[in-house]
Scaffold this active site. Structure first.
Site, short mmCIF file in Angstrom:
data_model
loop_
_atom_site.label_atom_id
_atom_site.label_comp_id
_atom_site.label_asym_id
_atom_site.label_seq_id
_atom_site.Cartn_x
_atom_site.Cartn_y
_atom_site.Cartn_z
N GLY A 19 8.55 1.24 -4.93
CA GLY A 19 6.86 0.91 -4.72
C GLY A 19 6.56 0.93 -6.42
O GLY A 19 5.67 1.48 -5.89
N SER A 20 7.65 -0.31 -6.72
CA SER A 20 6.09 0.51 -8.18
C SER A 20 5.26 -0.79 -8.91
O SER A 20 5.62 -1.39 -10.35
CB SER A 20 7.38 1.01 -9.85
OG SER A 20 8.56 0.57 -9.45
N ARG A 22 2.90 -1.28 -7.48
CA ARG A 22 0.94 -1.23 -8.26
C ARG A 22 1.52 0.24 -8.14
O ARG A 22 2.10 0.69 -8.24
CB ARG A 22 0.69 -2.53 -6.61
CG ARG A 22 0.88 -3.23 -6.63
CD ARG A 22 0.06 -3.52 -5.95
NE ARG A 22 1.38 -3.51 -3.53
CZ ARG A 22 0.29 -2.79 -2.82
NH1 ARG A 22 -0.77 -1.99 -2.99
NH2 ARG A 22 1.28 -2.80 -1.52
N TYR A 163 0.43 9.22 9.28
CA TYR A 163 1.25 9.20 8.01
C TYR A 163 1.21 10.88 7.20
O TYR A 163 1.99 11.16 6.48
CB TYR A 163 -0.12 8.69 6.69
CG TYR A 163 -0.54 9.43 5.26
CD1 TYR A 163 0.43 7.60 5.04
CD2 TYR A 163 -1.13 9.73 5.30
CE1 TYR A 163 0.50 7.94 3.82
CE2 TYR A 163 -0.96 9.99 3.95
CZ TYR A 163 -0.38 9.24 2.92
OH TYR A 163 -0.57 9.31 0.92
#
Ligand code: NAP
Length: 253
Positions: A19-20, A22, A163
């Site tokens: 997940g890089s 952003r 979450y």
């Protein structure tokens, strides 16, 4: 150079950040790039953003950047991503489990699908990626850093009930992975509080003000303030730090 990859730079560490494309993941990639490490950018949909990050880091820091689209919740895609990293660099030294989602919804509107999507991405994803990378990292030793959240420790919101549970689970997974991989891989966890990223772009203004009033530093963190802690945990200076959770929340009541 083969396929845009500078093979001369393999003496540097190989760092996979999920997940890089952003946000915090991008900032983590940049902090490692500043040190000259080989960077693997992972994402799920943001082809253009990921491509831009690759170009920017290569240009600014002269590092080798590999961009791989892979859904961390899908074991086959993760396995292909890891094979591609091993084919390119021959090893993985640092894994940062950063990819995550948050679905903003009222407590009563939350569905079982929301729960499953959140738990699968935020908790099962890090398990899949860690196990797949761990097989290679065990050979040389390495560092795994999980990005949880203070929502898994001491800040709870009924509007993010799934979450919050996923991040508490990720903290627990950190302890299990540290045990599983001892003494070869250090597994630690960073738990940010509020951070200025896309994840919070639709927060109601009154909630932002209420939360800022609870933060001792009086503001949300910038992504690089989280990234610097991750880089420290991956460094030699943190070789004896294992199985810990570091809150990076500016102080919060
Ligand atoms: P963000 O700006 O929304 O970025 C999320 C990143 O995760 C994107 O690169 C996205 O890829 C990627 N991603 C999402 N699902 C994926 C999947 N299934 N497979 C691969 N990549 C996936 O989020 P952020 O705010 O930077 O948060 C990063 C991490 O920090 C998350 O784990 C989050 O829970 C945690 N955190 C954030 C905050 C905060 O206040 N922002 C606070 C505490 C903890 P695409 O671009 O392709 O969609």
């Amino acid at each position: 150079m083969i396929g845009g990859i500078n093979l001369n730079s393999t003496s540097k560490r190989v760092v996979l950040i999920t997940g890089s494309s952003r946000g915090i993941g991008k900032a983590i990639a940049e902090e490692f790039a500043k040190l000259g490490d080989n960077i693997v950018i992972n994402y799920i949909v943001s082809d253009n953003e990921a491509g831009r990050v690759k170009k920017e880091l290569e240009k600014k820091y002269g590092v080798s950047v590999l961009c791989i689209r892979a859904d961390v919740t899908k074991e086959e895609e993760v396995s292909e991503m890891v094979d591609c990293i091993i084919d390119t660099y021959g090893r993985i030294d640092v894994l940062v489990n950063n990819a995550g989602i948050a679905i903003d919804k009222e407590f009563d509107d939350r569905t079982i699908k929301d729960w499953k999507d959140t738990l699968t991405t935020n908790l099962i994803g890090p398990f899949i990626v860690s196990r797949c990378c761990g097989r290679y990292m065990l050979k040389r030793g390495g560092k795994i850093i999980n990005i949880a959240s203070t929502n898994g420790i001491n800040s709870f919101f009924p509007t993010s009930v799934d979450y919050d549970s996923s991040k508490a689970g990720l903290i627990n997974l950190t302890h299990n992975l540290a045990l599983q991989y001892k003494p070869y891989i250090n597994v630690n966890c960073v738990a940010p509080g509020w951070v200025n990223t896309d994840m919070n772009k639709d927060l109601p203004l009154d909630l932002i003000e209420e939360e800022k009033a609870r933060i001792y530093k009086g503001r949300f963190a910038e992504p690089k303030e989280i990234a610097k802690v991750v880089v420290f945990l991956a460094s030699d200076a943190a070789d004896y730090i294992n199985d810990v959770v570091i809150k990076v929340d500016g102080g919060y009541q």
